[in-house]
Each structure stands twice: as C-alpha cells, then as structure tokens.
Design a protein around this motif. Structure first.
Motif, mmCIF file in Angstrom:
data_model
loop_
_atom_site.group_PDB
_atom_site.id
_atom_site.type_symbol
_atom_site.label_atom_id
_atom_site.label_comp_id
_atom_site.label_asym_id
_atom_site.label_seq_id
_atom_site.Cartn_x
_atom_site.Cartn_y
_atom_site.Cartn_z
ATOM 1 N N GLN A 215 0.915 -1.359 0.089
ATOM 2 C CA GLN A 215 -0.062 0.095 0.060
ATOM 3 C C GLN A 215 0.601 1.304 -0.190
ATOM 4 O O GLN A 215 0.640 2.268 -0.556
ATOM 5 N N THR B 11 -0.351 -0.481 -5.524
ATOM 6 C CA THR B 11 0.042 0.412 -4.555
ATOM 7 C C THR B 11 -1.049 1.611 -4.262
ATOM 8 O O THR B 11 -2.018 1.584 -5.218
ATOM 9 N N PHE C 271 -8.227 0.100 0.322
ATOM 10 C CA PHE C 271 -7.253 -0.308 -0.396
ATOM 11 C C PHE C 271 -7.314 -1.731 -0.677
ATOM 12 O O PHE C 271 -6.977 -2.239 -1.998
ATOM 13 N N SER D 242 -7.657 -3.154 -4.112
ATOM 14 C CA SER D 242 -6.580 -3.812 -4.628
ATOM 15 C C SER D 242 -6.888 -5.331 -5.318
ATOM 16 O O SER D 242 -6.286 -6.001 -6.012
#
Length: 398
Positions: free
Chosen positions: A8, A39, A81, A85
C-alpha cells in the motif's frame, strides 16, 4: 516468474519514505522475474494510474492516507485499499506468485483472496507485529476485537508459503503460529550508495538556516505516537542554554504539531523541524549531522522494530543512539557503533550527547564501525539477494 507485489505504501527513491520494496523489486527483475506493483496514491489525485518505473509495472490506486489520520480514518483507508487492490489483482493475467508486505496487515486479505479464489500462492512480509502494536499501544481494547484480529493474523501466516520478518523479535512473533522453517528473518537494509560520509554541503546547511559550527543530532523519519520523540524535546530543554548543539527533525507525523508547540512554549531555539525531503536531500542533511537518534516509546512490542533510519544511519557512518531495549540495543553495543539510553530518561540522552560532542575521536571511530557494518552485513545488495533466494526457494518447494 510473473510476480504480483502488494504494498500500500510503495515508495520510489525520488520521494520521502522507505524504499525497501523498490530495491527488492529491482533485484527480482535483475533475476529475470516480472514484477507488477499494486499500491495506493496517498494524495488521492488519481483514480487509477499504471506506469513503468525502472522496470516495475506500478499500478497506483486512489486511496488517501496520512499519518495524521484517526484510527477510524486509517481503518477506512486500509479497507478501501483492500477492496480496490482485490479488484485490480483479479484482473492480472498469468500471475505465478503474490508477495504482500505489511503494514497494514490488511493487505493480507488481497493475498488470501488470490490464494483461495485464484489458487495463486503468496509470500507475506511482516514489517510490524500487527495487531500486537495497537494492542500494546491501547488502540485495541475490546476483547472481541483483540481476539478477531489475532485470528486474522494467524490465518494470514498459516496460508502463506513463507513469511519474511524484519527482525528477530518479529520472527519470534510469527513462529507462535507457524513453524520456524516457514519463516526467514531479513532485516531492513542499509543503502551504502545513497548514504555515505563526504564533504558537508555547506550551501544546503546555510539554506536550512543551521549553525555551521554546531554539534547536530538528527532524528529522521516518522514522528508518530510510537516514536516517543517527546523525550528528545525534554533533552533539548535541558540543553537550552548550550549554544553549539542543535536537534534536527526530518519527516513528520501525528505528533509533529504537538512537538513544535512544546518547543515554541519553552522558546527552544536548539530544535529545528526541517520538514520532509526525498532521499537525496535527506542524505545531505544526515551527512552534515554528527549523531543519529532512533527513538521509540517504551513498549515491549516496539523493541522488535527494524527502522529504516537505523540502517541509513549505519550507511552514513554515524554513531547511533537507540532507546529500545531490543535487538537494536544489542546491535549498537555488540558492534560498538553507538549507545543505548533508557527511554523517558532525558538526562541520559543529554549525557551521551555531551560525551560524544567532547570526544570527536569516538564519534569518528563509531562512525567507521557503523559504515563497516552497513557494507558487510546489512547493505541492500546483500539482503535483496537473500530475499530473492528465499522467494525462489519457497516457490520451488511448494
């Protein structure tokens, strides 16, 4: 192999912050592997951006994050995230292996998704023993939260084909749940070609309005609650009337404003908060400093830390003062490249600073030992090779 790397907080050397994943990715590419990095864009300026960075295919996802965020805001950023992701990871084609690196531990959710639904194995890297850090720092108090987060930690370790830990203490935390032979300790890395001893950049020193003749003590990196930098300020108060000593802070974090306010309250002219800098400028500032401080709060879990600033200080050839009674204390004492001082004992820090200030020959000797340790044990050229060998052997032995 075609490797999907989940981090991240991926940072390149032209920006402030830790660059461990960048150098590992470079070594993977050097050994013939393809690397795609997923990221976050911490400033949330772009919804999605895919760029090639020095051979690494980097996918930036929009997810704001700062160290000043509340616990709830941070958790929201972590889970945001994870969701993004996962959606990105499942689109990737022909992935052989996933590498997921904390913090936060929540990146393990993406790795678990890829294993359970896509049948792709993963290696997990532990940079902090989460959730033990927030538990000991008092952020997690509810027994149900403590139990569930520890179950989550255990699940991530058990499903990994291998776990890499950044310190002996972190490795000990991992082997509570899995066998030692499924783990490897690879500490943070020194960067001897980025930090080294050289002539001082006098012009930059003047630009920062620092005294050319002062004995400079530097703390660089995060200024979060865990860093316990208030003890450094207490030491600065005790040295308020010493004209030729300056305390320098590079970086920032949740406690920076509090520390600045304390300095203003007591009229401390010997403390300078310089802000954030990319690696090149950070290296210049560390170079014209005399001693480096690595500071943490006095919590047993923080004794396991493997801070970037320690290894950059070794590379720069600086004596290092640490205040964690863990493996960093053992290191500086074993190799005689610095001192340990007790946390919350500002006079101890003052005494060591004044001793070093009055003994330049010891500063030089300790600095040489720091540099030697950086070159022969901890340099990234050594440890990235070890990391890649661990990755390749772990994948081979599935």
């Amino acid at each position: 192999m075609n490797i999907l790397y989940i981090h991240q907080y991926f940072i390149t050397p032209d920006k402030p912050g830790g660059t461990r994943s960048y150098w590992i990715a470079q070594e993977l590419i050097k050994n013939g592997h393809k690397v795609t990095m997923i990221t976050a864009d911490p400033k949330a300026t772009m919804k999605r951006k895919e760029v090639m960075v020095d051979g690494i295919n980097v996918i930036y996802l929009k997810e704001a994050y700062t160290q000043d965020m509340s616990i709830i805001a941070r958790l929201k950023a972590f889970l945001g995230f994870v969701w993004k992701s996962i959606n990105e990871a499942k689109k990737q084609k022909n992935i052989d292996l996933v590498i997921a690196t904390s913090t936060p531990l929540t990146v393990g959710i993406t790795a678990l998704y890829m294993k359970w639904l896509k049948k792709i194995p993963y290696i997990f890297e532990v940079r902090d023993l989460w959730p033990e850090v927030p538990i000991q720092m008092g952020a997690f108090k509810n027994p149900l939260i403590v139990k569930s987060t520890r179950w989550f930690e255990k699940t991530i370790y058990k499903n990994a084909i291998h776990v890499i830990a950044l310190s002996p203490g972190m490795q000990d935390g991992v082997i509570k749940y899995i066998s030692r032979d499924k783990t490897t300790m690879i500490s943070n890395m020194s960067k001897i070609d980025e930090f080294w001893s050289r002539e001082k950049n006098i012009d930059f020193e003047k630009e920062l309005k620092l005294k050319p003749y002062s004995f400079k003590i530097i703390h660089f990196g995060s200024l979060g609650f865990a860093n316990g930098a208030e003890t450094i300020i207490e030491s600065a108060k005790l040295m308020k009337d010493i004209d030729d000593v300056e305390f320098l802070f590079i970086g920032g974090g949740s406690t920076e404003g509090i520390l600045i306010a304390e300095c203003q309250k007591y009229g401390l002219k010997n403390v300078k908060f310089l802000g954030r800098f990319p690696m090149k400028e950070t290296s210049e500032i560390v170079n014209f400093s005399d001693v480096s401080i690595v500071s943490f709060k006095d919590l047993p879990i923080l004794y396991t830390n493997s801070p970037n600033k320690l290894f950059d200080s070794l590379s720069a050839g600086k004596p290092i003062i640490v205040n964690s009674a863990g493996w960093t204390k053992d290191m500086v004492e074993k190799y005689n490249c610095g001192y340990y001082v007790k946390p919350n004992k500002p006079q101890e820090l003052v005494d060591k600073i004044l001793f070093l200030k009055n003994h330049p020959e010891i500063v030089k000797e300790m600095g040489q030992k720091s540099r030697n340790l950086a070159e022969t044990v901890y340099d990234k050229s050594i440890l990235t090779k070890q990391f890649v060998e661990t990755v390749e052997n772990s994948f081979k032995n599935i």
